[in-house]
Design a protein around this motif. Structure first.
Motif, PDB file in Angstrom:
ATOM      1  N   ILE A 186       0.851  -1.199   0.000  1.00  0.00           N
ATOM      2  CA  ILE A 186       0.000   0.000   0.000  1.00  0.00           C
ATOM      3  C   ILE A 186       0.882   1.244   0.000  1.00  0.00           C
ATOM      4  O   ILE A 186       0.706   2.168  -0.794  1.00  0.00           O
ATOM      5  CB  ILE A 186      -0.944   0.012   1.232  1.00  0.00           C
ATOM      6  CG1 ILE A 186      -1.967  -1.113   1.115  1.00  0.00           C
ATOM      7  CG2 ILE A 186      -1.629   1.364   1.402  1.00  0.00           C
ATOM      8  CD1 ILE A 186      -2.844  -1.284   2.353  1.00  0.00           C
ATOM      9  N   GLU A 187       1.877   1.247   0.891  1.00  0.00           N
ATOM     10  CA  GLU A 187       2.773   2.392   1.043  1.00  0.00           C
ATOM     11  C   GLU A 187       3.540   2.667  -0.263  1.00  0.00           C
ATOM     12  O   GLU A 187       3.600   3.802  -0.732  1.00  0.00           O
ATOM     13  CB  GLU A 187       3.728   2.090   2.228  1.00  0.00           C
ATOM     14  CG  GLU A 187       4.913   3.004   2.410  1.00  0.00           C
ATOM     15  CD  GLU A 187       4.523   4.438   2.730  1.00  0.00           C
ATOM     16  OE1 GLU A 187       3.405   4.642   3.212  1.00  0.00           O
ATOM     17  OE2 GLU A 187       5.349   5.340   2.440  1.00  0.00           O
ATOM     18  N   LEU A 188       4.090   1.614  -0.860  1.00  0.00           N
ATOM     19  CA  LEU A 188       4.866   1.780  -2.099  1.00  0.00           C
ATOM     20  C   LEU A 188       3.971   2.267  -3.242  1.00  0.00           C
ATOM     21  O   LEU A 188       4.366   3.138  -4.023  1.00  0.00           O
ATOM     22  CB  LEU A 188       5.538   0.451  -2.498  1.00  0.00           C
ATOM     23  CG  LEU A 188       6.694  -0.007  -1.597  1.00  0.00           C
ATOM     24  CD1 LEU A 188       7.123  -1.430  -1.941  1.00  0.00           C
ATOM     25  CD2 LEU A 188       7.891   0.940  -1.734  1.00  0.00           C
ATOM     26  N   THR A 189       2.778   1.716  -3.327  1.00  0.00           N
ATOM     27  CA  THR A 189       1.854   2.121  -4.397  1.00  0.00           C
ATOM     28  C   THR A 189       1.483   3.589  -4.226  1.00  0.00           C
ATOM     29  O   THR A 189       1.490   4.359  -5.197  1.00  0.00           O
ATOM     30  CB  THR A 189       0.596   1.207  -4.392  1.00  0.00           C
ATOM     31  OG1 THR A 189       1.023  -0.143  -4.519  1.00  0.00           O
ATOM     32  CG2 THR A 189      -0.350   1.557  -5.529  1.00  0.00           C
ATOM     33  N   ASN A 190       1.205   4.005  -2.991  1.00  0.00           N
ATOM     34  CA  ASN A 190       0.873   5.415  -2.744  1.00  0.00           C
ATOM     35  C   ASN A 190       2.036   6.333  -3.100  1.00  0.00           C
ATOM     36  O   ASN A 190       1.840   7.396  -3.682  1.00  0.00           O
ATOM     37  CB  ASN A 190       0.484   5.623  -1.276  1.00  0.00           C
ATOM     38  CG  ASN A 190      -0.999   5.384  -1.058  1.00  0.00           C
ATOM     39  OD1 ASN A 190      -1.830   5.776  -1.887  1.00  0.00           O
ATOM     40  ND2 ASN A 190      -1.354   4.715   0.027  1.00  0.00           N
ATOM     41  N   GLN A 191       3.249   5.907  -2.787  1.00  0.00           N
ATOM     42  CA  GLN A 191       4.428   6.729  -3.107  1.00  0.00           C
ATOM     43  C   GLN A 191       4.545   6.956  -4.612  1.00  0.00           C
ATOM     44  O   GLN A 191       4.815   8.056  -5.077  1.00  0.00           O
ATOM     45  CB  GLN A 191       5.689   6.023  -2.617  1.00  0.00           C
ATOM     46  CG  GLN A 191       5.929   6.171  -1.135  1.00  0.00           C
ATOM     47  CD  GLN A 191       7.319   5.668  -0.759  1.00  0.00           C
ATOM     48  OE1 GLN A 191       8.236   5.693  -1.561  1.00  0.00           O
ATOM     49  NE2 GLN A 191       7.465   5.201   0.455  1.00  0.00           N
ATOM     50  N   VAL A 192       4.347   5.893  -5.368  1.00  0.00           N
ATOM     51  CA  VAL A 192       4.478   5.962  -6.819  1.00  0.00           C
ATOM     52  C   VAL A 192       3.361   6.821  -7.434  1.00  0.00           C
ATOM     53  O   VAL A 192       3.584   7.578  -8.374  1.00  0.00           O
ATOM     54  CB  VAL A 192       4.459   4.510  -7.379  1.00  0.00           C
ATOM     55  CG1 VAL A 192       4.208   4.487  -8.848  1.00  0.00           C
ATOM     56  CG2 VAL A 192       5.754   3.799  -7.036  1.00  0.00           C
ATOM     57  N   LEU A 193       2.175   6.730  -6.845  1.00  0.00           N
ATOM     58  CA  LEU A 193       1.034   7.477  -7.387  1.00  0.00           C
ATOM     59  C   LEU A 193       1.200   8.985  -7.219  1.00  0.00           C
ATOM     60  O   LEU A 193       0.660   9.758  -7.997  1.00  0.00           O
ATOM     61  CB  LEU A 193      -0.270   7.036  -6.703  1.00  0.00           C
ATOM     62  CG  LEU A 193      -0.795   5.663  -7.116  1.00  0.00           C
ATOM     63  CD1 LEU A 193      -2.033   5.321  -6.315  1.00  0.00           C
ATOM     64  CD2 LEU A 193      -1.119   5.620  -8.603  1.00  0.00           C
ATOM     65  N   LYS A 194       1.969   9.376  -6.185  1.00  0.00           N
ATOM     66  CA  LYS A 194       2.170  10.807  -5.923  1.00  0.00           C
ATOM     67  C   LYS A 194       2.684  11.511  -7.179  1.00  0.00           C
ATOM     68  O   LYS A 194       2.297  12.622  -7.482  1.00  0.00           O
ATOM     69  CB  LYS A 194       3.192  10.989  -4.797  1.00  0.00           C
ATOM     70  CG  LYS A 194       2.554  11.079  -3.440  1.00  0.00           C
ATOM     71  CD  LYS A 194       3.581  11.532  -2.413  1.00  0.00           C
ATOM     72  CE  LYS A 194       3.291  10.888  -1.080  1.00  0.00           C
ATOM     73  NZ  LYS A 194       4.489  10.588  -0.316  1.00  0.00           N
TER      74      LYS A 194
END
Ligand code: ADP
Length: 165
Positions: free
Chosen positions: A51-59
């Protein structure tokens, strides 16, 4: 509001997944990336890490707030869709090898929830050979997978493999 759920393992999210997310966001009002939490299936990154990695990339996509959400779910995709009031399930198709598996799931989902349509997006040519398992295999041997994944994912992969030695 037309909501679509894009379910998967995203272990980790690749540029191929991201391409599908962007394209789905141009069709639907909201796309929920549903990160499957399967206690019986061993994943490389924990669900919290995914979840954390996906959110980082989406930023970096700089989409409007709320356009793309990341959530985890356990159980059937159709139940998650119902809970989220989603009209569609997004899946990506790479080669014909994806087709048998995807059509079987899609037929089952159609039976379980006829009101939820599965929408298949064909992988863009440049990402049609990108998969989470191949990038993990390469990173496991200490090699960069930049170009296939976001640089933050590349770092996270190399770091986690280093720790696991
Ligand atoms: P799952 O375990 O559900 O297959 P994945 O994270 O591997 O989860 O894939 C989620 C979805 O994204 C699947 O529909 C898969 O076919 C699609 N997908 C994976 N990699 C790519 C890619 N490079 N291009 C387009 N679609 C992809």
């Amino acid at each position: 509001m037309r909501i679509a759920v894009y379910p998967g393992s995203f272990d980790p999210i690749t540029n191929g997944h991201l391409d599908i997310v962007k394209r789905a966001a141009s069709i639907f009002d909201q796309v929920i990336i549903g990160i499957a939490h399967n206690s019986k299936k061993q994943s490389f990154f924990t669900v919290e890490e995914r979840i954390e990695l996906t959110n980082q990339v989406l930023k970096d996509l700089k989409m409007d707030d709320g356009k793309i959400l990341v959530e985890s779910f356990e159980g059937l995709t159709v139940d998650f869709c119902e809970q989220k009031k989603a009209a569609a399930i997004i899946r990506g198709l790479r080669a014909v090898t994806d087709f048998d598996y995807e059509s079987a799931i899609s037929h089952m989902n159609q039976k379980l929830a006829p009101e939820v349509e599965t929408v298949f997006l064909i992988a863009s040519a440049e990402y049609s050979f990108v998969s989470s398992s191949i990038v993990k295999e390469v990173a496991r041997h200490g090699r960069s997978v930049i170009g296939h994944v976001h640089e933050k994912i590349n770092l996270a992969l190399l770091e986690k493999f280093k720790q696991s030695i």
